[in-house]
Design an enzyme around this catalytic site. Structure first.
Site, short mmCIF file in Angstrom:
data_model
loop_
_atom_site.label_atom_id
_atom_site.label_comp_id
_atom_site.label_asym_id
_atom_site.label_seq_id
_atom_site.Cartn_x
_atom_site.Cartn_y
_atom_site.Cartn_z
N GLY A 10 41.17 71.11 79.77
CA GLY A 10 40.93 69.93 78.94
C GLY A 10 40.46 68.71 79.72
O GLY A 10 40.57 68.67 80.96
N ARG A 14 43.30 60.91 77.96
CA ARG A 14 44.33 59.86 77.86
C ARG A 14 44.82 59.36 79.22
O ARG A 14 45.48 58.33 79.31
CB ARG A 14 45.49 60.37 76.99
N LYS A 21 43.25 65.47 85.10
CA LYS A 21 44.66 65.18 84.81
C LYS A 21 45.61 66.06 85.62
O LYS A 21 46.58 65.56 86.22
CB LYS A 21 44.93 65.37 83.31
N ASP A 106 49.73 70.97 81.79
CA ASP A 106 50.21 69.59 81.89
C ASP A 106 51.69 69.47 81.52
O ASP A 106 52.15 68.40 81.14
CB ASP A 106 49.34 68.66 81.01
N GLU A 157 49.98 70.13 64.41
CA GLU A 157 49.79 69.07 65.39
C GLU A 157 50.11 67.71 64.78
O GLU A 157 49.90 67.50 63.58
CB GLU A 157 48.34 69.07 65.89
N ASN A 172 56.86 71.72 69.71
CA ASN A 172 56.31 72.83 70.48
C ASN A 172 56.13 72.39 71.92
O ASN A 172 55.49 71.38 72.20
CB ASN A 172 54.96 73.21 69.85
N TYR A 364 53.52 46.03 121.43
CA TYR A 364 52.79 47.24 121.07
C TYR A 364 52.92 48.24 122.20
O TYR A 364 52.53 47.94 123.34
CB TYR A 364 51.31 46.94 120.80
N ALA A 378 59.59 40.65 125.41
CA ALA A 378 58.93 40.23 124.17
C ALA A 378 57.43 40.06 124.36
O ALA A 378 56.99 39.56 125.39
CB ALA A 378 59.54 38.91 123.71
C1 UD1 Z 1 49.54 70.84 72.96
C2 UD1 Z 1 49.91 71.67 71.73
C3 UD1 Z 1 51.09 70.96 71.03
C4 UD1 Z 1 52.25 70.85 72.01
C5 UD1 Z 1 51.84 70.15 73.30
C6 UD1 Z 1 52.94 70.27 74.33
C7 UD1 Z 1 47.84 72.68 70.89
C8 UD1 Z 1 46.81 72.64 69.84
N1 UD1 Z 1 48.78 71.74 70.83
O1 UD1 Z 1 49.11 69.56 72.51
O2 UD1 Z 1 51.47 71.71 69.88
O3 UD1 Z 1 53.31 70.15 71.38
O4 UD1 Z 1 50.65 70.76 73.84
O5 UD1 Z 1 52.68 69.54 75.48
O6 UD1 Z 1 47.83 73.56 71.69
N2 UD1 Z 1 43.24 72.74 77.32
C9 UD1 Z 1 42.33 73.71 77.65
N3 UD1 Z 1 41.20 73.84 76.91
C10 UD1 Z 1 40.93 73.06 75.86
C11 UD1 Z 1 41.87 72.07 75.48
C12 UD1 Z 1 43.03 71.94 76.24
O7 UD1 Z 1 42.55 74.45 78.62
O8 UD1 Z 1 39.87 73.25 75.23
C13 UD1 Z 1 44.46 72.57 78.15
C14 UD1 Z 1 44.63 71.14 78.65
O9 UD1 Z 1 43.99 70.97 79.91
C15 UD1 Z 1 46.15 71.00 78.75
C16 UD1 Z 1 46.66 71.99 77.70
O10 UD1 Z 1 45.58 72.84 77.37
O11 UD1 Z 1 46.63 71.38 80.02
C17 UD1 Z 1 47.13 71.25 76.44
O12 UD1 Z 1 46.07 70.48 75.92
P1 UD1 Z 1 46.29 69.03 75.33
O13 UD1 Z 1 45.01 68.53 74.83
O14 UD1 Z 1 47.02 68.19 76.29
O15 UD1 Z 1 47.23 69.37 74.08
P2 UD1 Z 1 48.34 68.48 73.41
O16 UD1 Z 1 47.71 67.50 72.51
O17 UD1 Z 1 49.26 67.95 74.42
CA CA Z 2 49.30 67.86 76.58
#
Ligand code: UD1
Ligand code: CA
Length: 452
Positions: A10, A14, A21, A106, A157, A172, A364, A378
């Site tokens: 991702g 944010r 990230k 993350d 979500e 979740n 030094y 000194a």
């Molecule tokens: C996600 C979950 C949410 C959960 C939360 C917990 C989904 C739809 N939602 O939300 O239910 O409560 O995590 O922390 O899964 N990523 C990819 N490819 C993408 C998009 C994201 O690999 O196309 C990765 C991101 O890098 C990240 C992880 O997936 O490490 C979660 O993505 P993020 O966008 O942070 O999801 P949340 O909104 O936190």
């Molecule tokens: Ca997340």
């Protein structure tokens, strides 16, 4: 068979950062490497990291990882959701039968014993999916988990919840154990009919027959990092946990919340850590030391009964019963032997100080070795740099180096040498000598100030 997929493709919008990230650091280690190291504690058969946004930077950061040859990077481009990430991964898992553990890249504080608990629970329940969930007082930002007859019906979500659904505090974690065969059948059925127009892995739950919730009490473990506030909250969780462990082992922290320490740091009994002290890297502090206040120590070894206050120490060794500070700067490769005293505004670098050496004020000492019981007056400076190269100063034992001496290196000062205050020395000095190089004082009697 156990395969692990870590989602890290991702954009991490944010975080508002040019650094991906998952490469932001927590206690010196990247968020993603924390997740990765935890997953290797499970001895998985296969490990995949799904990368996309700035994948080159992420991949490069793992080049020297101890399990580098066991990590398979899978490219997801474009990044259109966590479900899409698993769809891309499925091309690598065509013949795979077994469990797929999916971890959000993350969510870094998850512990291997919790993951082992999840897998065991999953086997026992013979579920299609088992998900780590918890109840949060403030569930903002997380997907909400809806149960039906003791099973998970669906996950919605935050952004897709109506006001009523949003009051649900069961969230979740983003950590799932799937029976891969069952999951595979749902992947083609995911849609992006949601507020973010993304394919969500959470929608697979609704499509599976049996999804169960593995509820945990310690919600700290599943804290997700989407912004820098959450990053600092995770750091705080780590710090609190570490200081607690050390306190229970006999270390006093005067003000733990003003102190940061690394996970690789060892601290002996009856050590007192004063306020605003920061200990980084692989540092070892032996029994009965007093460290701080306002002290920074990185990758150093401090032997017992030493007192360090208001000072910085990097990659150095401090032997027993040494006093350092206030305001000393001990730079890399300094070795300070027992009973030495390093005082205020003294800098050392790449130097060996034998036992009971005193460098009390404003000096030094660089690229030098100093014999035992020598007192460096000194303002003494070892002038180690000629503009091109660094040179060594070798100072013998029992010397008295007069205040404001400049020792122009390379230079060798013998044992029991005295140097006159204010001397600039560029020649070697034999044992038992006085070396003095300064303009003789002239007193002119009856001197009148000019009348301007
Ligand atoms: C996600 C979950 C949410 C959960 C939360 C917990 C989904 C739809 N939602 O939300 O239910 O409560 O995590 O922390 O899964 N990523 C990819 N490819 C993408 C998009 C994201 O690999 O196309 C990765 C991101 O890098 C990240 C992880 O997936 O490490 C979660 O993505 P993020 O966008 O942070 O999801 P949340 O909104 O936190
Ligand atoms: Ca997340």
């Amino acid at each position: 068979m156990l395969a692990v997929a870590i989602l890290a493709a991702g954009k991490g919008t944010r975080m508002r950062s040019t650094l991906p990230k998952v490469l932001h650091k927590l206690n010196g280690k990247s968020i993603l490497s924390r997740v990765l190291d935890t997953c290797f504690e499970l001895n998985p058969d296969k490990v995949f990291i799904i990368v996309g946004h700035k994948n080159d930077v992420i991949q490069k950061s793992f080049e020297n990882h101890k399990f580098a040859n066991k990590i398979n990077f899978v490219l997801q481009d474009p990044q259109i959701g966590t479900g899409h990430a698993i769809q891309v991964l499925s091309k690598e898992l065509k013949t795979f039968k077994g469990k797929l553990l999916v971890l959000n890249g993350d969510v870094p504080l998850i512990e291997s014993k919790t993951l082992k608990g999840l897998i065991k629970f999953h086997d026992k329940k013979q579920a299609d999916a088992s998900i780590i969930t918890t109840t949060l007082e403030n569930p903002f930002g997380y997907g909400r988990v809806f149960l039906k007859n003791d099973q998970i019906d669906k996950i919605i979500e935050e952004k897709d919840c109506n006001n009523d659904q949003r009051t649900n505090k069961v969230i979740n974690s983003g950590i799932y154990c799937f029976d891969y065969k069952s999951l595979k059948n749902t992947l083609t059925k995911l849609t992006n009919n949601n507020s973010q127009k993304e394919y969500y892995i959470t929608d697979a739950i609704f499509l599976l027959n049996k999804s169960v919730s593995y509820k945990i009490i310690n919600s700290d473990e599943i804290k997700g990092i989407n912004n820098r506030i959450q990053l600092s909250e995770c750091e705080e969780i780590i710090q609190k946990k570490l200081t607690k462990i050390h306190m229970l082992n006999g270390v006093t922290f005067i003000n733990p919340s003003s102190t940061t320490i690394s996970e690789d740091c060892e601290i002996g009994k009856d050590v007192v850590i004063e306020c605003n002290t920061h200990i980084r890297g692989k540092t070892k502090i032996e029994n009965n030391c007093i460290i701080g206040p306002n002290t920074f120590i990185e990758s150093s070894f401090i032997k017992e009964n030493s007192i360090i206050s208001n000072s910085s120490i990097y990659n150095s060794e401090i032997m027993e019963n040494v006093r350092i500070g206030p305001y000393s700067h001990i730079r890399p490769e300094s070795k300070i032997s027992k009973n030495c005293k390093i005082g205020n505004f003294v800098e050392t670098k790449n130097s060996y100080l034998s036992e009971s050496v005193k460098v009390n004020h404003l000096s030094y000492v660089g690229d030098s070795s100093v014999g035992k019981f020598t007192n460096i007056g000194a303002g003494t400076i070892t002038a180690n740099f000629d503009g091109l190269k660094k040179h060594k100063s070798i100072i013998g034992e029992n010397c008295l180096i007069g205040s404001n001496s400049v020792l122009i290196a390379p230079i060798k000062i013998g044992d029991s040498v005295t140097t006159g205050a204010g001397s600039i020395l560029n020649k070697n000095v034999e044992n038992n000598s006085l070396a003095i190089s300064r303009v003789k004082q002239v007193n002119i009697k009856n001197w009148k100030k000019s009348n301007l």
